[in-house]
Design a protein around this motif. Structure first.
Motif, short mmCIF file in Angstrom:
data_model
loop_
_atom_site.label_atom_id
_atom_site.label_comp_id
_atom_site.label_asym_id
_atom_site.label_seq_id
_atom_site.Cartn_x
_atom_site.Cartn_y
_atom_site.Cartn_z
N LEU A 1 -25.37 -8.66 78.27
CA LEU A 1 -25.26 -7.25 77.89
C LEU A 1 -23.87 -6.69 78.20
CD1 LEU A 1 -28.71 -5.76 78.98
CD2 LEU A 1 -27.78 -5.84 76.66
N GLN A 2 -23.32 -7.09 79.34
CA GLN A 2 -22.00 -6.60 79.72
C GLN A 2 -20.93 -7.06 78.75
OE1 GLN A 2 -21.52 -7.89 83.77
NE2 GLN A 2 -23.13 -6.55 84.55
N SER A 3 -21.14 -8.23 78.13
CA SER A 3 -20.16 -8.74 77.15
C SER A 3 -20.59 -8.46 75.71
CB SER A 3 -19.97 -10.24 77.36
OG SER A 3 -21.21 -10.93 77.20
N PHE A 4 -21.64 -7.66 75.54
CA PHE A 4 -22.15 -7.27 74.22
C PHE A 4 -22.56 -8.49 73.39
CE2 PHE A 4 -19.35 -3.83 75.54
CZ PHE A 4 -20.18 -2.74 75.39
N ASP A 5 -23.05 -9.52 74.08
CA ASP A 5 -23.55 -10.73 73.39
C ASP A 5 -25.05 -10.54 73.15
OD1 ASP A 5 -24.13 -13.22 72.40
OD2 ASP A 5 -23.11 -14.32 74.00
N VAL A 6 -25.38 -9.70 72.17
CA VAL A 6 -26.78 -9.33 71.91
C VAL A 6 -27.63 -10.53 71.49
CG1 VAL A 6 -28.31 -7.84 70.56
CG2 VAL A 6 -26.12 -6.96 71.38
N GLY B 1 -31.69 -9.11 58.27
CA GLY B 1 -30.41 -9.78 58.35
C GLY B 1 -29.91 -10.24 57.00
N VAL B 2 -30.83 -10.73 56.17
CA VAL B 2 -30.45 -11.18 54.82
C VAL B 2 -29.84 -10.04 54.03
CG1 VAL B 2 -31.33 -12.06 52.63
CG2 VAL B 2 -32.17 -13.04 54.79
N PHE B 3 -30.41 -8.87 54.13
CA PHE B 3 -29.92 -7.71 53.39
C PHE B 3 -28.92 -6.88 54.20
CE2 PHE B 3 -34.04 -8.63 51.38
CZ PHE B 3 -33.63 -8.73 50.05
N GLU B 4 -28.52 -7.41 55.37
CA GLU B 4 -27.50 -6.77 56.22
C GLU B 4 -27.82 -5.31 56.49
OE1 GLU B 4 -23.77 -7.44 54.30
OE2 GLU B 4 -23.76 -9.58 54.77
N MET B 5 -29.06 -5.08 56.89
CA MET B 5 -29.48 -3.72 57.18
C MET B 5 -28.93 -3.25 58.53
SD MET B 5 -33.43 -4.00 55.85
CE MET B 5 -33.82 -2.31 56.26
N PHE B 6 -28.73 -4.19 59.45
CA PHE B 6 -28.18 -3.87 60.77
C PHE B 6 -27.10 -4.88 61.13
CE2 PHE B 6 -32.70 -2.69 60.78
CZ PHE B 6 -32.63 -1.34 61.08
N PRO B 7 -26.06 -4.45 61.82
CA PRO B 7 -25.07 -5.42 62.31
C PRO B 7 -25.67 -6.27 63.43
CG PRO B 7 -24.57 -3.21 63.11
CD PRO B 7 -25.68 -3.06 62.13
N ASP B 8 -25.09 -7.45 63.65
CA ASP B 8 -25.65 -8.37 64.64
C ASP B 8 -25.62 -7.82 66.06
OD1 ASP B 8 -26.20 -10.12 62.65
OD2 ASP B 8 -24.64 -11.59 63.14
N PHE B 9 -24.66 -6.94 66.35
CA PHE B 9 -24.62 -6.40 67.72
C PHE B 9 -25.67 -5.31 67.94
CE2 PHE B 9 -21.71 -3.67 65.36
CZ PHE B 9 -22.03 -2.41 65.83
N ILE B 10 -26.39 -4.93 66.89
CA ILE B 10 -27.49 -3.99 67.01
C ILE B 10 -28.83 -4.73 66.96
CG2 ILE B 10 -28.69 -2.02 65.97
CD1 ILE B 10 -26.12 -1.25 67.31
N LEU B 11 -29.06 -5.48 65.88
CA LEU B 11 -30.30 -6.23 65.74
C LEU B 11 -30.00 -7.54 64.99
CD1 LEU B 11 -33.39 -6.27 66.16
CD2 LEU B 11 -33.62 -5.24 63.89
N PRO B 12 -29.69 -8.60 65.73
CA PRO B 12 -29.44 -9.89 65.08
C PRO B 12 -30.72 -10.47 64.52
CG PRO B 12 -29.45 -10.14 67.46
CD PRO B 12 -29.54 -8.67 67.19
N PRO B 13 -30.68 -11.14 63.37
CA PRO B 13 -31.88 -11.76 62.80
C PRO B 13 -32.29 -12.99 63.61
CG PRO B 13 -29.96 -12.31 61.48
CD PRO B 13 -29.49 -11.31 62.49
N PRO B 14 -33.53 -13.45 63.44
CA PRO B 14 -34.01 -14.61 64.20
C PRO B 14 -33.14 -15.85 64.07
CG PRO B 14 -35.85 -13.50 63.15
CD PRO B 14 -34.62 -12.84 62.65
N THR B 15 -32.58 -16.11 62.86
CA THR B 15 -31.75 -17.30 62.68
C THR B 15 -30.48 -17.23 63.52
OG1 THR B 15 -30.86 -16.25 60.68
CG2 THR B 15 -32.61 -17.88 60.38
N THR B 16 -29.90 -16.05 63.62
CA THR B 16 -28.71 -15.88 64.46
C THR B 16 -29.04 -16.06 65.93
OG1 THR B 16 -27.75 -14.32 62.86
CG2 THR B 16 -26.87 -14.27 65.10
N ILE B 17 -30.19 -15.52 66.34
CA ILE B 17 -30.64 -15.68 67.73
C ILE B 17 -30.88 -17.15 68.03
CG2 ILE B 17 -32.49 -15.12 69.36
CD1 ILE B 17 -32.85 -12.49 67.78
#
Length: 261
Positions: free
Chosen positions: A217-222, A32-48
């Motif tokens: 999941l239906q609202s894409f709130d990963v 997440g720090v290096f923005e390797m994936f967008p949050d809707f694909i793989l959010p980092p632990p801090t975002t979760i």
């Protein structure tokens, strides 16, 4: 002394798994720090974590029914599974007649059979409890039967020499020797009861962590999906480690480990 485990060795068996988990979380956060994936694909632990705190009231409210289903599933599957294993072990004819049926039922896809519980019992929580019991029942039976079926010829000869009854053999020899297998079954039940409760909520529910996961999941709130899944994981891991600690204290004659030797 032979068969004992040093404190250092035991500590290492605890530290290494948790060290590996910590490393995984750090690497995950770095994506997440290096923005390797967008949050809707793989959010980092801090975002979760932030999303979980933001929706904590909703998550707590929906965790309670899931915990109820898990608790009933764990207790029901453990007790029914152990009683079934005792009956199958005490009667060879019963085992020959019933055990193949149990194995065949265990091969049924859980997610495919779950709708039948909902159909016959309705979409209420009682159906989710029944599914949790059904999913967790089989590993308890299989592990307990394996443990109770083990024989020690020398001890059997000793019991025969003193005219011990079958129940005395079960009480003093067979059951204590089977305890490691029984606890292995309980640890499987700990995770399977969570899986069973969530399957029931996936199929039909208006509350629970499984229900929240589907809505998110239906609202894409990963991030919310991950928050709910992590709560499920915490419940499962807590049950597992509780049983592990009880096993380590109760079966003092046999060392226990998180990692197979």
């Amino acid at each position: 002394m032979a068969g004992t485990v040093s404190k250092g060795s035991f500590a290492a068996k605890w530290v290494l798994p948790f060290g590996g988990l910590t490393l995984l979380i750090v690497i995950w956060e770095l994506t997440g720090v290096f923005e390797m994936f967008p949050d809707f694909i793989l959010p980092p632990p801090t975002t979760i974590w932030s999303r979980g705190v933001e929706t904590s009231n909703v998550l707590i409210r929906n965790t309670l029914p899931t915990l109820t289903s898990v608790a009933v599933g764990f207790i029901g599957a453990s007790s029914l599974g152990l009683l079934t294993a005792l009956g199958l072990t005490m009667s060879s004819r019963l085992r020959e007649a019933v055990y193949p049926i149990i194995i065949a039922m265990n091969s049924l896809p859980r997610i495919a059979a779950a709708p039948l519980f909902i159909f016959y019992m309705g979409g209420e929580q009682v159906a989710h409890m029944a599914i949790a019991i059904w999913v967790a029942y089989f590993p308890m039976v299989v592990n307990s039967v394996d443990g109770l079926s083990q024989q020690d010829e020398d001890l059997n000869m000793l019991l025969e020499s003193v005219d011990a009854t079958r129940w005395q053999e079960m009480k003093y020899i067979t059951f204590p020797n089977a305890l490691p297998h029984i606890f292995d079954g309980l640890k499987l039940v700990a995770t399977a009861s969570v899986v069973g409760a969530i399957i029931g909520e996936f199929v039909a529910a208006n509350q629970g962590l499984g229900f929240i996961t589907l809505l998110a999941l239906q609202s894409f709130d990963v991030p919310l999906v991950f928050s709910a899944v992590l709560i499920m994981a915490v419940v499962s891991v807590t049950l597992f480690f509780t049983i592990f600690i009880i096993q380590d204290k109760l079966i003092h004659w046999k060392s226990t480990s998180l990692i197979p030797e």
